[in-house]
Scaffold this motif. Sequence first.
Motif, PDB file in Angstrom:
ATOM      1  N   GLY A  14      -8.801   5.102  -0.163  1.00  0.00           N
ATOM      2  CA  GLY A  14      -8.145   3.971  -0.824  1.00  0.00           C
ATOM      3  C   GLY A  14      -6.635   4.049  -0.684  1.00  0.00           C
ATOM      4  O   GLY A  14      -5.967   3.042  -0.417  1.00  0.00           O
ATOM      5  N   MET A  15      -6.092   5.253  -0.828  1.00  0.00           N
ATOM      6  CA  MET A  15      -4.646   5.425  -0.648  1.00  0.00           C
ATOM      7  C   MET A  15      -4.238   5.130   0.789  1.00  0.00           C
ATOM      8  O   MET A  15      -3.192   4.525   1.031  1.00  0.00           O
ATOM      9  CB  MET A  15      -4.219   6.839  -1.064  1.00  0.00           C
ATOM     10  N   LEU A  16      -5.062   5.533   1.737  1.00  0.00           N
ATOM     11  CA  LEU A  16      -4.780   5.244   3.141  1.00  0.00           C
ATOM     12  C   LEU A  16      -4.801   3.731   3.383  1.00  0.00           C
ATOM     13  O   LEU A  16      -3.905   3.189   4.038  1.00  0.00           O
ATOM     14  CB  LEU A  16      -5.790   5.945   4.054  1.00  0.00           C
ATOM     15  N   ARG A  17      -5.803   3.023   2.851  1.00  0.00           N
ATOM     16  CA  ARG A  17      -5.860   1.562   3.022  1.00  0.00           C
ATOM     17  C   ARG A  17      -4.639   0.893   2.407  1.00  0.00           C
ATOM     18  O   ARG A  17      -4.057  -0.021   2.997  1.00  0.00           O
ATOM     19  CB  ARG A  17      -7.152   0.995   2.409  1.00  0.00           C
ATOM     20  N   GLU A  18      -4.227   1.349   1.224  1.00  0.00           N
ATOM     21  CA  GLU A  18      -3.043   0.778   0.576  1.00  0.00           C
ATOM     22  C   GLU A  18      -1.794   1.021   1.421  1.00  0.00           C
ATOM     23  O   GLU A  18      -0.966   0.129   1.574  1.00  0.00           O
ATOM     24  CB  GLU A  18      -2.850   1.392  -0.820  1.00  0.00           C
ATOM     25  N   TRP A  19      -1.651   2.219   1.964  1.00  0.00           N
ATOM     26  CA  TRP A  19      -0.500   2.531   2.801  1.00  0.00           C
ATOM     27  C   TRP A  19      -0.485   1.639   4.042  1.00  0.00           C
ATOM     28  O   TRP A  19       0.557   1.106   4.432  1.00  0.00           O
ATOM     29  CB  TRP A  19      -0.515   4.008   3.202  1.00  0.00           C
ATOM     30  N   GLU A  71      -1.867  -1.355   4.437  1.00  0.00           N
ATOM     31  CA  GLU A  71      -1.529  -2.728   4.064  1.00  0.00           C
ATOM     32  C   GLU A  71      -0.037  -2.876   3.781  1.00  0.00           C
ATOM     33  O   GLU A  71       0.572  -3.874   4.169  1.00  0.00           O
ATOM     34  CB  GLU A  71      -2.349  -3.169   2.851  1.00  0.00           C
ATOM     35  N   ALA A  72       0.558  -1.894   3.131  1.00  0.00           N
ATOM     36  CA  ALA A  72       1.977  -1.938   2.798  1.00  0.00           C
ATOM     37  C   ALA A  72       2.876  -1.786   4.015  1.00  0.00           C
ATOM     38  O   ALA A  72       4.020  -2.254   4.016  1.00  0.00           O
ATOM     39  CB  ALA A  72       2.310  -0.864   1.758  1.00  0.00           C
ATOM     40  N   ASN A  73       2.388  -1.124   5.055  1.00  0.00           N
ATOM     41  CA  ASN A  73       3.232  -0.818   6.211  1.00  0.00           C
ATOM     42  C   ASN A  73       2.767  -1.486   7.499  1.00  0.00           C
ATOM     43  O   ASN A  73       3.251  -1.124   8.579  1.00  0.00           O
ATOM     44  CB  ASN A  73       3.277   0.696   6.413  1.00  0.00           C
ATOM     45  N   ALA A  74       1.888  -2.450   7.402  1.00  0.00           N
ATOM     46  CA  ALA A  74       1.334  -3.087   8.602  1.00  0.00           C
ATOM     47  C   ALA A  74       2.402  -3.740   9.468  1.00  0.00           C
ATOM     48  O   ALA A  74       2.292  -3.761  10.687  1.00  0.00           O
ATOM     49  CB  ALA A  74       0.269  -4.106   8.225  1.00  0.00           C
TER      50      ALA A  74
END
Length: 114
Positions: A102-107, A109-112
Amino acid sequence: MSTDVDACTRNDVYAAMCPCRDMLDLLANKWSALAIGALEDGPRRNGELKRRLEGISPKVLSQTLKRLEDHGLVTRTVYPEVPARVEYALTELGCGAAGPLGMLREWVEANAGA
């Protein structure tokens, strides 16, 4: 100096023969990471997962769920109904993987756009 055998007994993912690499390979797969995320809120049926994981083919979804089940991250429950109802849910091990993924997915999305 440690050997590959020593590295494997202590679960060193950098060791060539470490069995940890199978799990790392599975979790580093985008569809595995997304399927685990889709199951965080509770059990889902195949059709629900297909709709949630936009762009996944039925074959890849089936293969992904099978691999997750084989590695003990997901359970598959078949209910004796007509037609048969099948649900997938995270195991305790799968729930443990869900947090870091989940933290990886959030990162991502934030840095795409970076």
